[in-house]
Design a protein around this motif. Structure first.
Motif, PDB file in Angstrom:
ATOM      1  N   LEU A   1      50.960 110.006  -0.631  1.00 32.88           N
ATOM      2  CA  LEU A   1      51.909 110.282   0.442  1.00 32.88           C
ATOM      3  C   LEU A   1      51.178 110.631   1.738  1.00 32.88           C
ATOM      4  CD1 LEU A   1      54.687 110.830   1.622  1.00 32.88           C
ATOM      5  CD2 LEU A   1      54.634 113.100   0.545  1.00 32.88           C
ATOM      6  N   ASP A   2      50.160 111.449   1.640  1.00 35.15           N
ATOM      7  CA  ASP A   2      49.398 111.855   2.821  1.00 35.15           C
ATOM      8  C   ASP A   2      48.791 110.634   3.515  1.00 35.15           C
ATOM      9  OD1 ASP A   2      48.135 113.342   4.736  1.00 35.15           O
ATOM     10  OD2 ASP A   2      46.904 114.514   3.356  1.00 35.15           O
ATOM     11  N   LEU A   3      48.171 109.762   2.742  1.00 37.65           N
ATOM     12  CA  LEU A   3      47.528 108.580   3.305  1.00 37.65           C
ATOM     13  C   LEU A   3      48.539 107.583   3.859  1.00 37.65           C
ATOM     14  CD1 LEU A   3      44.750 108.071   0.625  1.00 37.65           C
ATOM     15  CD2 LEU A   3      44.363 108.513   3.056  1.00 37.65           C
ATOM     16  N   TYR A   4      49.593 107.335   3.113  1.00 35.25           N
ATOM     17  CA  TYR A   4      50.611 106.392   3.588  1.00 35.25           C
ATOM     18  C   TYR A   4      51.259 106.890   4.880  1.00 35.25           C
ATOM     19  CZ  TYR A   4      50.841 103.240  -0.480  1.00 35.25           C
ATOM     20  OH  TYR A   4      50.574 102.286  -1.427  1.00 35.25           O
TER      21      TYR A   4
ATOM     22  N   ARG B   1      57.089 102.087   3.756  1.00 30.03           N
ATOM     23  CA  ARG B   1      57.627 101.885   2.408  1.00 30.03           C
ATOM     24  C   ARG B   1      56.758 102.591   1.365  1.00 30.03           C
ATOM     25  NH1 ARG B   1      61.896  98.588   2.274  1.00 30.03           N
ATOM     26  NH2 ARG B   1      62.164  97.065   3.960  1.00 30.03           N
ATOM     27  N   GLY B   2      55.451 102.534   1.559  1.00 32.77           N
ATOM     28  CA  GLY B   2      54.571 103.252   0.648  1.00 32.77           C
ATOM     29  C   GLY B   2      54.821 104.745   0.691  1.00 32.77           C
ATOM     30  N   ALA B   3      55.003 105.279   1.903  1.00 35.76           N
ATOM     31  CA  ALA B   3      55.259 106.711   2.048  1.00 35.76           C
ATOM     32  C   ALA B   3      56.568 107.100   1.379  1.00 35.76           C
ATOM     33  CB  ALA B   3      55.283 107.092   3.526  1.00 35.76           C
ATOM     34  N   ILE B   4      57.581 106.249   1.500  1.00 38.32           N
ATOM     35  CA  ILE B   4      58.872 106.534   0.860  1.00 38.32           C
ATOM     36  C   ILE B   4      58.721 106.586  -0.648  1.00 38.32           C
ATOM     37  CG2 ILE B   4      61.175 105.601   0.420  1.00 38.32           C
ATOM     38  CD1 ILE B   4      61.020 104.419   3.310  1.00 38.32           C
TER      39      ILE B   4
ATOM     40  N   ILE C   1      63.065 119.062  -2.172  1.00 35.81           N
ATOM     41  CA  ILE C   1      63.905 118.817  -0.998  1.00 35.81           C
ATOM     42  C   ILE C   1      63.051 118.370   0.178  1.00 35.81           C
ATOM     43  CG2 ILE C   1      65.357 119.961   0.729  1.00 35.81           C
ATOM     44  CD1 ILE C   1      66.398 121.732  -1.633  1.00 35.81           C
ATOM     45  N   THR C   2      61.921 119.046   0.385  1.00 40.35           N
ATOM     46  CA  THR C   2      61.030 118.680   1.492  1.00 40.35           C
ATOM     47  C   THR C   2      60.505 117.265   1.325  1.00 40.35           C
ATOM     48  OG1 THR C   2      60.378 120.996   1.784  1.00 40.35           O
ATOM     49  CG2 THR C   2      58.928 119.317   2.728  1.00 40.35           C
ATOM     50  N   ALA C   3      60.151 116.895   0.097  1.00 36.44           N
ATOM     51  CA  ALA C   3      59.658 115.536  -0.151  1.00 36.44           C
ATOM     52  C   ALA C   3      60.721 114.499   0.184  1.00 36.44           C
ATOM     53  CB  ALA C   3      59.206 115.398  -1.595  1.00 36.44           C
ATOM     54  N   TRP C   4      61.964 114.765  -0.213  1.00 31.82           N
ATOM     55  CA  TRP C   4      63.042 113.822   0.124  1.00 31.82           C
ATOM     56  C   TRP C   4      63.285 113.783   1.633  1.00 31.82           C
ATOM     57  CZ3 TRP C   4      64.020 109.948  -2.562  1.00 31.82           C
ATOM     58  CH2 TRP C   4      64.126 109.984  -3.951  1.00 31.82           C
ATOM     59  N   ARG C   5      63.123 114.910   2.304  1.00 29.77           N
ATOM     60  CA  ARG C   5      63.269 114.903   3.769  1.00 29.77           C
ATOM     61  C   ARG C   5      62.193 114.023   4.409  1.00 29.77           C
ATOM     62  NH1 ARG C   5      67.153 118.236   5.472  1.00 29.77           N
ATOM     63  NH2 ARG C   5      67.639 120.163   4.342  1.00 29.77           N
ATOM     64  N   ILE C   6      60.977 114.095   3.882  1.00 29.90           N
ATOM     65  CA  ILE C   6      59.907 113.225   4.389  1.00 29.90           C
ATOM     66  C   ILE C   6      60.275 111.766   4.151  1.00 29.90           C
ATOM     67  CG2 ILE C   6      57.509 112.517   4.019  1.00 29.90           C
ATOM     68  CD1 ILE C   6      56.859 115.458   3.417  1.00 29.90           C
ATOM     69  N   ALA C   7      60.818 111.469   2.976  1.00 24.78           N
ATOM     70  CA  ALA C   7      61.219 110.090   2.667  1.00 24.78           C
ATOM     71  C   ALA C   7      62.284 109.600   3.645  1.00 24.78           C
ATOM     72  CB  ALA C   7      61.732 110.003   1.229  1.00 24.78           C
ATOM     73  N   VAL C   8      63.247 110.470   3.957  1.00 23.95           N
ATOM     74  CA  VAL C   8      64.301 110.101   4.908  1.00 23.95           C
ATOM     75  C   VAL C   8      63.697 109.836   6.286  1.00 23.95           C
ATOM     76  CG1 VAL C   8      66.325 110.962   6.163  1.00 23.95           C
ATOM     77  CG2 VAL C   8      66.161 111.288   3.689  1.00 23.95           C
TER      78      VAL C   8
END
Length: 625
Positions: free
Chosen positions: A266-269, A276-279, A299-306
């Motif tokens: 996630l950090d690298l993407y 798309r990779g980050a999502i 929740i924070t991870a899903w916020r990053i995905a959004v």
């Protein structure tokens, strides 16, 4: 705050890549070209590759011809290596973009450069195969690759050159199900290493790691991934291999390692703008964190995905926002969940996405119900049911009606409840792509009919049981019979209810659900105690207490039930002894863990006048919603 939460906040707060940034050297442009390619931004990747070539000088730029050379008699080796890689990216992305002419031109420029470097075998192979080396082989082209491999091997081409033909052949074989192709992929990676072609080695290793993982060779996949990570390769490829590692560790049952690898990806993407990779990485982190009960991190991870989806303006952004809403719901952040889900439902409805809006309304209904806003929840589910039906999604519509019916059952509105359950059954019979919904609908409808005093409910339950038996669904076979026992009792068939409950208990044990078995046995004992069969009830309560001694909940309920039966049998001293045992077990559990309820919730015993304690409900609904 957990360590994972701190890491995620750092990723979320980090500045995003500048889309207008111009790298200072050719290697930087090559890195950017790779990242744009991984982002499926083929045009951006081509622009970056062309800019890098221009930066290297006129001998590598757009007008590069065959007269390559420097004052020293040939191209600068470092610049030439970068140019070869840039031209390779350019040829590949133009192939993916359908620009065969541009891809062929880039391939021809590579051939000219290779010849100027004295790499005759590599130039001959690439001239022979042209653009075929920069895309997936088409049906029938494997023969061309095989012929090229034989021809250039006979001409004395070194292993790292022959690997360029061997690699796509191995990929085709693997995609066709030939697991032995992994051996050829390993050979290609080794040959590339021997020839000092790091980028080519990394590409082979990435595919090889995926191949090992796909065939359940997680340890081999991890070894391959670590070998790739030891190379100096672009960040996007490193992110991709971290994702492979996360998947492998998850399959091996290493949750902390899996979570850590997903965070690295996630950090690298995120840093490279590969949305798309980050999502995908953020979703994986969210799932791992949720399984670990770290709701804030999930929740924070899903916020990053959004955020990543919104920056990429992806069509599926709505689904990621729905996942965030569901995570908030799971975390019992009902007001925040309502805000996310309500606005998403309105947006989807405005866009005419009725089926997607209906899925959002289903989650919104659960959110509202948890806030005890039953009328609003019912409205959400009824809207969802109508939208699903309008979209031809009968199975989903049936489940929406089941949710509405269950809510109305709790609200003691039997007529409306039966109407929803009946419609759920009707819709479930009409769906062929969701075979699990019909037995569930029949189960709910049959129980509700029986509770309303309609003996037709037993026939409906019999059909549900027959479907569960036919499908071999062990737990549902037990659960549906348990419901039949309670329905028989509601209709006044006490003897049959006891027999059905004990049958259900045996099936729960076979399904390894000791809590379900204990609840069914408690119900049977309760029915016995209510039908002047006190001696039998006392024996059963004692058996339950003995069999479920490790469950505080069931031991407590059994001793409470026994105490109440003994009172009715005129045995107050024995009743007090049983009540004391019940209270002692509860006190010991609370001293051990104030939050512990024994692991299954407390099925309570029915009160009897004169019992040592009162205020408890009937075990007729022990452990059931």
């Amino acid at each position: 705050m957990s360590a994972l939460m701190q890491r995620l906040r750092g990723i979320s707060d980090a500045p995003q890549p500048d889309p207008l940034a111009a790298p200072a050297d050719a290697r930087g442009w090559l890195e950017l070209a790779y990242e744009r390619a991984y982002s499926e931004d083929h045009e951006g990747a081509a622009r970056a590759a062309a800019a890098g070539l221009d930066l290297l000088g006129p001998e590598f730029g757009r007008e590069m011809g065959h007269g390559l050379g420097t004052a020293g008699g040939g191209p600068d080796p470092a610049a030439a290596d970068n140019a070869l890689s840039l031209l390779g990216v350019l040829a590949s992305v133009q192939q993916l973009d359908g620009n065969a002419t541009g891809a062929d031109a880039a391939a021809a420029r590579r051939v000219a450069l290779l010849r100027s470097l004295g790499r005759r075998h590599q130039a001959d192979l690439e001239e022979h195969l042209g653009g075929l080396l920069f895309r997936e082989p088409r049906p029938g082209e494997t023969a061309i690759l095989q012929a090229a491999l034989a021809t250039h091997a006979a001409a004395g081409a070194p292993p790292e050159v022959l690997a360029d033909a061997r690699l796509p052949l191995a990929v085709v074989r693997f995609e066709e199900g030939d697991e032995t192709a992994l051996e050829d992929l390993q050979r290609c990676a080794d040959d590339y290493r021997g020839g000092g072609r790091t980028d080519s080695e990394a590409g082979a290793l990435l595919y090889l790691a995926h191949g090992h993982a796909k065939h359940g060779r997680q340890e081999r996949a991890l070894e391959t991934a670590d070998r790739l990570l030891s190379l100096e390769v672009n960040r996007a490829m490193r992110a991709a291999i971290w994702m492979v590692k996360a998947s492998c560790h998850h399959e091996l049952g290493h949750p902390l390692e899996a979570e850590g690898c997903a965070v690295e990806a996630l950090d690298l993407y995120s840093a490279t703008g590969v949305r798309r990779g980050a999502i995908s990485a953020a979703a994986l982190v969210a799932n791992f964190a949720s399984a670990d009960l770290d709701q804030d991190a999930a929740i924070t991870a899903w916020r990053i995905a959004v955020e990543q989806a919104e920056r990429g303006e992806f069509e599926e952004t709505w689904a990621i926002r729905l996942a965030l809403g569901n995570q908030l719901l799971e975390a019992e952040e009902y007001l925040l969940a309502e805000e996310v889900l309500e606005s998403l439902a309105a947006l989807l409805q405005a866009r005419g996405r009725d089926d997607d809006a209906a899925r959002t309304l289903m989650s919104l209904g659960h959110c509202l119900r948890h806030q005890e806003r039953e009328d609003d929840a019912l409205q959400a589910w009824e809207q969802a049911a109508a939208a699903f039906e309008g979209s031809g999604l009968a199975g989903d519509a049936a489940r929406a009606h089941l949710s509405a019916g269950t809510l109305l059952s709790d609200a003691e509105d039997p007529a409306a409840c039966l109407q929803h359950f009946a419609r759920a059954v009707e819709l479930a019979r009409a769906t062929e792509d969701d075979p699990t919904v019909l037995p569930v609908a029949l189960h709910a409808y049959g129980h509700a009919l029986s509770e309303s005093g309609d003996v037709a409910g037993l026939e409906v339950l019999a059909e549900a049981i027959a479907l569960a038996d036919e499908d071999g669904a062990d737990w549902h076979q037990a659960d549906f019979r348990d419901t039949r026992a309670r329905s028989l009792w509601a209709l006044g068939y006490a003897t049959e209810a006891v027999a059905a409950a004990l049958e259900a208990a045996d099936l729960f044990k076979a399904a390894e659900d000791s809590d379900g078995a204990g609840n069914a046995e408690l119900f049977a004992a309760h029915v016995l105690s209510q039908t002047d069969r006190g001696d039998e009830a006392a024996r059963m309560y004692r058996l339950i207490a003995a069999e479920h001694r490790d469950s505080v909940a069931h031991f407590y309920a059994a001793q409470r039930g026994l105490a109440e039966v003994l009172i009715t049998l005129g045995l107050p001293l024995q009743a007090k002894e049983a009540a004391d045992l019940a209270n002692r077990s509860l006190l010991e559990a609370q001293q051990t863990d104030p939050e512990d309820d024994g692991g299954s919730g407390f099925p309570d015993a029915a009160p009897t006048d004169g019992a040592p304690e009162d205020g408890h409900d009937s075990p007729g609904s022990a452990g059931r919603e």
